[in-house]
Design a protein around this motif. Structure first.
Motif, mmCIF file in Angstrom:
data_model
loop_
_atom_site.group_PDB
_atom_site.id
_atom_site.type_symbol
_atom_site.label_atom_id
_atom_site.label_comp_id
_atom_site.label_asym_id
_atom_site.label_seq_id
_atom_site.Cartn_x
_atom_site.Cartn_y
_atom_site.Cartn_z
ATOM 1 N N ASN A 34 0.867 -1.182 0.000
ATOM 2 C CA ASN A 34 0.000 0.000 0.000
ATOM 3 C C ASN A 34 0.901 1.228 0.000
ATOM 4 N N ILE A 35 0.893 2.003 -1.066
ATOM 5 C CA ILE A 35 1.738 3.191 -1.126
ATOM 6 C C ILE A 35 0.946 4.501 -1.154
ATOM 7 N N ARG A 36 -0.376 4.427 -1.028
ATOM 8 C CA ARG A 36 -1.183 5.631 -1.174
ATOM 9 C C ARG A 36 -2.011 6.017 0.052
ATOM 10 N N TYR A 37 -2.741 5.068 0.619
ATOM 11 C CA TYR A 37 -3.738 5.397 1.645
ATOM 12 C C TYR A 37 -3.222 5.150 3.059
ATOM 13 N N ALA A 38 -3.810 5.860 4.033
ATOM 14 C CA ALA A 38 -3.486 5.606 5.440
ATOM 15 C C ALA A 38 -3.741 4.134 5.758
ATOM 16 N N PHE A 39 -4.811 3.593 5.167
ATOM 17 C CA PHE A 39 -5.038 2.148 5.252
ATOM 18 C C PHE A 39 -5.937 1.680 4.116
ATOM 19 N N MET A 40 -5.768 0.422 3.761
ATOM 20 C CA MET A 40 -6.609 -0.264 2.776
ATOM 21 C C MET A 40 -7.287 -1.423 3.489
ATOM 22 N N ILE A 43 -8.865 -6.041 0.672
ATOM 23 C CA ILE A 43 -8.083 -6.178 -0.560
ATOM 24 C C ILE A 43 -8.347 -7.541 -1.194
ATOM 25 N N GLU A 44 -8.625 -7.515 -2.495
ATOM 26 C CA GLU A 44 -8.811 -8.729 -3.292
ATOM 27 C C GLU A 44 -7.880 -8.651 -4.494
ATOM 28 N N LYS A 96 -8.869 -4.995 -6.001
ATOM 29 C CA LYS A 96 -9.945 -4.177 -5.448
ATOM 30 C C LYS A 96 -9.644 -3.933 -3.975
ATOM 31 N N TYR A 97 -10.114 -2.807 -3.468
ATOM 32 C CA TYR A 97 -9.954 -2.505 -2.047
ATOM 33 C C TYR A 97 -10.791 -1.281 -1.701
ATOM 34 N N ASN A 98 -10.879 -0.999 -0.403
ATOM 35 C CA ASN A 98 -11.409 0.260 0.093
ATOM 36 C C ASN A 98 -10.247 0.992 0.732
ATOM 37 N N GLY A 99 -9.917 2.166 0.218
ATOM 38 C CA GLY A 99 -8.792 2.944 0.737
ATOM 39 C C GLY A 99 -9.283 4.166 1.477
ATOM 40 N N SER A 100 -8.619 4.485 2.588
ATOM 41 C CA SER A 100 -9.051 5.623 3.391
ATOM 42 C C SER A 100 -7.851 6.346 3.991
ATOM 43 N N ASP A 101 -7.991 7.657 4.127
ATOM 44 C CA ASP A 101 -6.994 8.455 4.826
ATOM 45 C C ASP A 101 -7.451 8.748 6.257
ATOM 46 N N GLY A 102 -8.542 8.081 6.663
ATOM 47 C CA GLY A 102 -9.046 8.201 8.031
ATOM 48 C C GLY A 102 -10.193 9.183 8.140
ATOM 49 N N GLY A 103 -11.315 8.707 8.677
ATOM 50 C CA GLY A 103 -12.446 9.566 8.936
ATOM 51 C C GLY A 103 -13.256 9.975 7.724
ATOM 52 N N ASP A 104 -12.901 9.492 6.547
ATOM 53 C CA ASP A 104 -13.600 9.904 5.331
ATOM 54 C C ASP A 104 -14.532 8.833 4.777
ATOM 55 N N GLY A 105 -14.651 7.700 5.458
ATOM 56 C CA GLY A 105 -15.516 6.628 4.986
ATOM 57 C C GLY A 105 -14.879 5.778 3.913
ATOM 58 N N MET A 107 -12.840 4.958 0.096
ATOM 59 C CA MET A 107 -13.199 4.967 -1.316
ATOM 60 C C MET A 107 -12.955 3.580 -1.882
ATOM 61 N N ASN A 108 -13.955 3.016 -2.539
ATOM 62 C CA ASN A 108 -13.778 1.731 -3.204
ATOM 63 C C ASN A 108 -13.032 1.954 -4.509
ATOM 64 N N TRP A 109 -12.041 1.120 -4.766
ATOM 65 C CA TRP A 109 -11.226 1.271 -5.959
ATOM 66 C C TRP A 109 -10.960 -0.082 -6.584
ATOM 67 N N MET A 110 -10.891 -0.083 -7.918
ATOM 68 C CA MET A 110 -10.556 -1.295 -8.654
ATOM 69 C C MET A 110 -9.629 -0.900 -9.794
ATOM 70 N N GLN A 111 -8.593 -1.680 -10.014
ATOM 71 C CA GLN A 111 -7.604 -1.420 -11.059
ATOM 72 C C GLN A 111 -7.264 -2.753 -11.715
ATOM 73 N N SER A 112 -6.991 -2.740 -13.017
ATOM 74 C CA SER A 112 -6.573 -3.980 -13.672
ATOM 75 C C SER A 112 -5.476 -3.693 -14.689
ATOM 76 N N PHE A 113 -4.737 -4.747 -14.989
ATOM 77 C CA PHE A 113 -3.679 -4.667 -16.007
ATOM 78 C C PHE A 113 -3.449 -6.067 -16.553
ATOM 79 N N GLU A 114 -2.900 -6.146 -17.740
ATOM 80 C CA GLU A 114 -2.580 -7.435 -18.346
ATOM 81 C C GLU A 114 -1.071 -7.628 -18.360
ATOM 82 N N TRP A 115 -0.671 -8.883 -18.246
ATOM 83 C CA TRP A 115 0.738 -9.252 -18.202
ATOM 84 C C TRP A 115 0.900 -10.571 -18.947
ATOM 85 N N THR A 116 1.967 -10.691 -19.710
ATOM 86 C CA THR A 116 2.239 -11.905 -20.468
ATOM 87 C C THR A 116 3.397 -12.662 -19.830
ATOM 88 N N VAL A 117 3.189 -13.969 -19.602
ATOM 89 C CA VAL A 117 4.234 -14.808 -19.019
ATOM 90 C C VAL A 117 5.428 -14.844 -19.979
#
Length: 118
Positions: A34-40, A43-44, A96-105, A107-117
């Motif tokens: 986790n490099i962005r939020y006070a907590f996540m 996480i899936e 997917k996760y819910n990220g928060s900086d505390g006290g703000d309820g 934010m649900n977030w989802m991100q995807s990317f493709e990778w080739t073996v």
């Protein structure tokens, strides 16, 4: 994370992983950070095998424990796929996760990317 061969970096999370082969199946085993939020929370990590025509096939998930990951903390993940992953196989990672900086309820977030073996 530095010991793992494959990497993905985005504004919110870094991922690193390796592919392990076991008895006709494969596992994507790695670490996230986790490099962005006070907590996540909640996480899936989902991984889908994509065929040459771009059609989604097998899809498996890892639900990360501990439930809450603080900023700059890492967490392990493992997704087992019931088939061997050969060179050229395309995988779609979705997290997917819910990220928060505390006290703000949060934010649900989802991100995807493709990778080739390789």
């Amino acid at each position: 994370m530095n010991d793992l061969p494959y990497r993905y970096a985005q504004f919110d999370m870094n991922l690193a992983w390796a592919i392990k082969h076991e008895a006709g199946a494969s596992a994507v085993e790695g670490v996230g950070k986790n490099i962005r939020y006070a907590f996540m929370e909640g996480i899936e990590i989902w991984i889908t095998v994509v065929d040459a025509a771009g059609k989604a096939g097998t899809r498996k998930a890892c639900f990360v424990i501990p439930r809450q990951v603080k900023q700059d903390e890492t967490f392990p993940f493992s997704v087992k796929l019931p088939l061997p992953l050969e060179q050229g196989t395309k995988l779609k990672f979705t997290y997917k996760y819910n990220g928060s900086d505390g006290g703000d309820g949060g934010m649900n977030w989802m991100q995807s990317f493709e990778w080739t073996v390789p």
